[in-house]
Design a protein around this motif. Structure first.
Motif, mmCIF file in Angstrom:
data_model
loop_
_atom_site.group_PDB
_atom_site.id
_atom_site.type_symbol
_atom_site.label_atom_id
_atom_site.label_comp_id
_atom_site.label_asym_id
_atom_site.label_seq_id
_atom_site.Cartn_x
_atom_site.Cartn_y
_atom_site.Cartn_z
ATOM 1 N N UNK A 1 0.826 -1.207 0.000
ATOM 2 C CA UNK A 1 0.000 0.000 0.000
ATOM 3 C C UNK A 1 0.864 1.262 0.000
ATOM 4 N N UNK A 2 1.926 1.252 0.794
ATOM 5 C CA UNK A 2 2.820 2.418 0.823
ATOM 6 C C UNK A 2 3.493 2.634 -0.521
ATOM 7 N N UNK B 1 4.024 5.633 -5.565
ATOM 8 C CA UNK B 1 4.047 5.661 -7.032
ATOM 9 C C UNK B 1 2.965 6.607 -7.559
ATOM 10 N N UNK B 2 1.804 6.617 -6.939
ATOM 11 C CA UNK B 2 0.723 7.490 -7.393
ATOM 12 C C UNK B 2 1.059 8.963 -7.179
ATOM 13 N N UNK B 3 1.750 9.277 -6.090
ATOM 14 C CA UNK B 3 2.054 10.675 -5.780
ATOM 15 C C UNK B 3 3.314 11.194 -6.473
ATOM 16 N N UNK C 1 9.486 7.667 -8.724
ATOM 17 C CA UNK C 1 9.414 6.218 -8.539
ATOM 18 C C UNK C 1 10.081 5.482 -9.692
ATOM 19 N N UNK C 2 9.851 5.982 -10.915
ATOM 20 C CA UNK C 2 10.451 5.376 -12.099
ATOM 21 C C UNK C 2 11.975 5.498 -12.049
ATOM 22 N N UNK C 3 12.476 6.666 -11.653
ATOM 23 C CA UNK C 3 13.925 6.863 -11.567
ATOM 24 C C UNK C 3 14.551 5.978 -10.475
#
Length: 108
Positions: free
Chosen positions: A71-72, A77-79, A84-86
């Motif tokens: 969940x975290x 990732x949503x925020x 997150x990708x990097x």
């Protein structure tokens, strides 16, 4: 009892008396030994059950922890999708570099 005359007869009588006493002691100890064996068996079963309960509790705690981590991660990732990708790309590159160094260091 008549007077025994030879040492062999005396030894035979002592042996028979001793054998009878040992047999009596064994007969008296048998119920106690059975109770002890029952207690040991009960204790072993209780310990096995406690072990199963502890393993089940640990499994539940691990599942709860994994759910929270997921969940975290989803929230992160949503925020911050680019960040997150990097981070994922950097982690992948670091793992690839470590594997490459490991593979090259094992060559003769």
């Amino acid at each position: 009892m008549s007077d025994l005359k030879t040492p062999q007869e005396k030894m035979s009588a002592v042996g028979a008396d001793l054998s009878g006493k040992v047999s009596d002691v064994i007969d008296e100890a048998r119920p106690v030994l059975h109770r002890i064996a029952d207690r040991v068996s009960d204790t072993a079963q209780e310990l096995a059950q406690k072990g199963k309960d502890a393993a089940h509790e640990a499994q539940e705690q691990l599942e709860i922890g994994a759910h929270r981590v997921r969940e975290n991660a989803e929230h992160y990732v949503q925020n911050a999708p680019l960040k997150s990708l990097l981070i994922a790309a950097g982690t992948g590159a670091a793992v690839a570099l470590a594997v490459s160094w490991y593979m090259n260091s094992n060559k003769p």
